[in-house]
Write a protein that holds these residues in place. Structure first.
Motif, PDB file in Angstrom:
ATOM      1  N   GLN A 323       3.016  18.934 -38.660  1.00  0.00           N
ATOM      2  CA  GLN A 323       2.271  20.196 -38.543  1.00  0.00           C
ATOM      3  C   GLN A 323       0.836  19.865 -38.130  1.00  0.00           C
ATOM      4  OE1 GLN A 323       2.373  22.623 -42.107  1.00  0.00           O
ATOM      5  NE2 GLN A 323       0.385  23.513 -41.614  1.00  0.00           N
ATOM      6  N   VAL A 324       0.342  20.543 -37.107  1.00  0.00           N
ATOM      7  CA  VAL A 324      -0.976  20.241 -36.531  1.00  0.00           C
ATOM      8  C   VAL A 324      -1.846  21.489 -36.539  1.00  0.00           C
ATOM      9  CG1 VAL A 324      -2.152  19.658 -34.352  1.00  0.00           C
ATOM     10  CG2 VAL A 324      -0.174  18.331 -35.093  1.00  0.00           C
ATOM     11  N   ALA A 325      -3.141  21.317 -36.825  1.00  0.00           N
ATOM     12  CA  ALA A 325      -4.128  22.392 -36.707  1.00  0.00           C
ATOM     13  C   ALA A 325      -5.010  22.115 -35.495  1.00  0.00           C
ATOM     14  CB  ALA A 325      -4.984  22.472 -37.961  1.00  0.00           C
ATOM     15  N   ARG A 326      -5.151  23.115 -34.628  1.00  0.00           N
ATOM     16  CA  ARG A 326      -5.992  22.965 -33.438  1.00  0.00           C
ATOM     17  C   ARG A 326      -7.463  22.859 -33.849  1.00  0.00           C
ATOM     18  NH1 ARG A 326      -7.200  27.902 -29.372  1.00  0.00           N
ATOM     19  NH2 ARG A 326      -8.300  28.517 -31.274  1.00  0.00           N
ATOM     20  N   VAL A 327      -8.170  21.845 -33.306  1.00  0.00           N
ATOM     21  CA  VAL A 327      -9.606  21.709 -33.561  1.00  0.00           C
ATOM     22  C   VAL A 327     -10.421  21.789 -32.270  1.00  0.00           C
ATOM     23  CG1 VAL A 327      -9.340  20.399 -35.701  1.00  0.00           C
ATOM     24  CG2 VAL A 327      -9.449  19.168 -33.521  1.00  0.00           C
ATOM     25  N   MET A 328      -9.755  21.691 -31.107  1.00  0.00           N
ATOM     26  CA  MET A 328     -10.445  21.781 -29.823  1.00  0.00           C
ATOM     27  C   MET A 328      -9.537  22.479 -28.814  1.00  0.00           C
ATOM     28  SD  MET A 328     -12.422  18.778 -27.725  1.00  0.00           S
ATOM     29  CE  MET A 328     -13.704  18.758 -28.975  1.00  0.00           C
ATOM     30  N   THR A 329     -10.119  23.404 -28.057  1.00  0.00           N
ATOM     31  CA  THR A 329      -9.341  24.161 -27.083  1.00  0.00           C
ATOM     32  C   THR A 329      -8.996  23.290 -25.882  1.00  0.00           C
ATOM     33  OG1 THR A 329     -11.249  24.951 -25.834  1.00  0.00           O
ATOM     34  CG2 THR A 329     -10.601  26.234 -27.786  1.00  0.00           C
ATOM     35  N   SER A 330      -8.095  23.784 -25.058  1.00  0.00           N
ATOM     36  CA  SER A 330      -7.694  23.045 -23.862  1.00  0.00           C
ATOM     37  C   SER A 330      -8.840  22.917 -22.861  1.00  0.00           C
ATOM     38  CB  SER A 330      -6.490  23.717 -23.199  1.00  0.00           C
ATOM     39  OG  SER A 330      -6.778  25.070 -22.898  1.00  0.00           O
ATOM     40  N   GLU A 331      -9.872  23.787 -22.995  1.00  0.00           N
ATOM     41  CA  GLU A 331     -11.045  23.702 -22.116  1.00  0.00           C
ATOM     42  C   GLU A 331     -12.072  22.694 -22.624  1.00  0.00           C
ATOM     43  OE1 GLU A 331      -8.855  27.336 -21.708  1.00  0.00           O
ATOM     44  OE2 GLU A 331     -10.003  26.646 -23.440  1.00  0.00           O
ATOM     45  N   GLY A 332     -11.832  22.122 -23.797  1.00  0.00           N
ATOM     46  CA  GLY A 332     -12.746  21.114 -24.325  1.00  0.00           C
ATOM     47  C   GLY A 332     -13.806  21.641 -25.259  1.00  0.00           C
ATOM     48  N   PHE A 333     -13.645  22.888 -25.766  1.00  0.00           N
ATOM     49  CA  PHE A 333     -14.601  23.459 -26.699  1.00  0.00           C
ATOM     50  C   PHE A 333     -14.065  23.341 -28.127  1.00  0.00           C
ATOM     51  CE2 PHE A 333     -15.252  25.940 -22.755  1.00  0.00           C
ATOM     52  CZ  PHE A 333     -16.578  25.589 -22.508  1.00  0.00           C
ATOM     53  N   GLN A 334     -14.985  23.143 -29.078  1.00  0.00           N
ATOM     54  CA  GLN A 334     -14.559  23.096 -30.466  1.00  0.00           C
ATOM     55  C   GLN A 334     -13.996  24.457 -30.855  1.00  0.00           C
ATOM     56  OE1 GLN A 334     -17.168  20.957 -32.991  1.00  0.00           O
ATOM     57  NE2 GLN A 334     -16.256  21.676 -34.892  1.00  0.00           N
ATOM     58  N   ALA A 335     -12.817  24.467 -31.457  1.00  0.00           N
ATOM     59  CA  ALA A 335     -12.127  25.718 -31.764  1.00  0.00           C
ATOM     60  C   ALA A 335     -12.812  26.440 -32.916  1.00  0.00           C
ATOM     61  CB  ALA A 335     -10.673  25.438 -32.105  1.00  0.00           C
ATOM     62  N   SER A 336     -13.031  27.737 -32.742  1.00  0.00           N
ATOM     63  CA  SER A 336     -13.620  28.539 -33.812  1.00  0.00           C
ATOM     64  C   SER A 336     -12.577  28.925 -34.850  1.00  0.00           C
ATOM     65  CB  SER A 336     -14.256  29.798 -33.231  1.00  0.00           C
ATOM     66  OG  SER A 336     -13.288  30.561 -32.515  1.00  0.00           O
ATOM     67  N   GLU A 337     -11.305  28.817 -34.480  1.00  0.00           N
ATOM     68  CA  GLU A 337     -10.207  29.168 -35.374  1.00  0.00           C
ATOM     69  C   GLU A 337      -9.179  28.039 -35.338  1.00  0.00           C
ATOM     70  OE1 GLU A 337      -7.139  32.938 -36.082  1.00  0.00           O
ATOM     71  OE2 GLU A 337      -8.304  32.764 -34.241  1.00  0.00           O
TER      72      GLU A 337
END
Length: 371
Positions: A323-337
């Motif tokens: 199980q993985v939690a997203r920490v960075m979007t595919s565009e390279g930005f730190q994920a807010s959620e």
């Protein structure tokens, strides 16, 4: 909870109850021995708390520990291990067996509370200069592995004691050796090869006599093919418990960078150990470690097929799909959620591991993901 009072504490006596910080995170387990006035004053000054005694007519209290508290407690644990090492190296380490039992109990408690958060805690602490953190990491995996193997409690705790102290004599050299790119000098090589026996003498001076503990400290660098040290033991001459610590020692070393090499991702470290099964390390134990930890253990940073970066929260039903939690979007930005991703789905398959040094700042905020 109520505030900790001075009359709850007596220097030289074990605590009658566990002590928590103002957020409910465990600071000290019941049984910990307060050694001096400074420790007592610090606990009072920081507003520490203890649980109110349970009344017979009241329902059981809700647990005071939370998964996030596990990350914090393990970070405190490696600092406590560092203090224990200093005392042992100074030759002034009374009550070592009792102190190690307290540290082991903390690991057991948090593995029972949240196994994945406990495993992740040291995966998030891979600073090669932090020698005590590496030994704490080894102890966490030892306790975890001995539970999976169904090992008797006394044997498992003795091996945990070995994991907390096995590289004791190497500690003062570790920073220099880890930062050195040139070949070891003859003096350094002699010190490295002597450290199991030096560590053994320090522990014996502190009153440690358990044969499982002693043997693991002395022989954790022995290899099945006889290529290890200090005695060149082969196969059947090496205890099963010592074989397990040997594998865990190799694994925790590979995860940490050196001047002369990058850190290996957990997946590659486990693969390397697996390839050595039956040659230098025990095949059954190597297979067990891969199966139980997973290909991507909790706390591992990974890149997904959709180019997002995530952190492994929990082991999955099989070793390759945690199980993985997203920490960075595919565009390279730190994920807010921190959206959770099912890595069994094609778009969220794990493509590769990501070294922590490529994403500074991620680790500092990672503990909240286990809330």
């Amino acid at each position: 909870m109520r505030p900790l009072r001075e009359d709850d504490l007596q220097i030289g006596q074990p605590l009658a109850m566990s002590v928590y910080d103002q957020n409910g995170a465990l600071l000290l387990l019941a049984g910990f021995v307060i050694e001096n006035d400074a420790q007592m004053e610090t606990l009072i000054a920081r507003g520490s708390l203890v649980q109110l005694p349970e009344r017979a007519s009241s329902p059981p209290p809700r647990p005071g520990l939370k998964p996030r508290a596990t990350i914090e407690a393990m970070n405190q644990l490696h600092r406590d291990v560092g203090l224990l090492h200093k005392r042992l190296l100074s030759g002034a380490a009374a009550g070592v067996q009792e102190r190690v039992a307290q540290l082991t109990a903390t690991i057991e408690e948090h593995l029972a509370l949240d196994t994945d958060a406990t495993l992740a805690s040291m995966q998030l602490q891979l600073d090669p200069a932090n020698h005590a953190a590496r030994q704490t990491h080894a102890a966490i995996i030892c306790v975890f592995a001995t539970r999976a193997l169904g090992m008797p409690a006394a044997t498992a705790r003795a091996l945990a004691g070995a994991a907390l102290t096995y590289d004791l004599a190497l500690g003062p050299l570790a920073t220099q050796l880890n930062g050195q790119s040139e070949r070891l000098s003859y003096t350094q090589l002699a010190q490295v090869r002597a450290h199991p026996e030096v560590g053994l003498r320090l522990l014996e001076s502190a009153g440690i006599t358990d044969p499982v503990w002693i043997d693991a400290v002395l022989h954790h660098h022995e290899r099945l093919d006889g290529s290890g040290y200090p005695h060149g033991l082969r196969a059947g001459a090496i205890r099963d418990t010592t074989r397990l610590l040997a594998i865990i020692d190799i694994y925790t070393a590979m995860l940490r960078p050196r001047v002369y090499r990058d850190a290996l991702p957990a997946r590659m470290a486990l693969r390397s150990i697996f390839l050595e099964r039956g040659k230098q390390v025990d095949e059954a134990l190597a297979m067990m470690l891969v199966k139980e930890l997973g290909v991507y253990p909790p706390g591992t940073l990974v890149r997904l097929a959709n180019d997002e970066v995530g952190i492994v929260l929990r082991r999955g039903d099989d070793a390759a799909h945690p199980q993985v939690a997203r920490v960075m979007t595919s565009e390279g930005f730190q994920a807010s959620e921190s959206l959770q991703r099912d890595t069994r789905l094609p778009e969220f398959h794990i493509a590769d591991s990501v070294p922590y040094d490529r994403l500074p700042g991620i680790v500092a905020n990672a503990a909240k993901l286990w809330d």
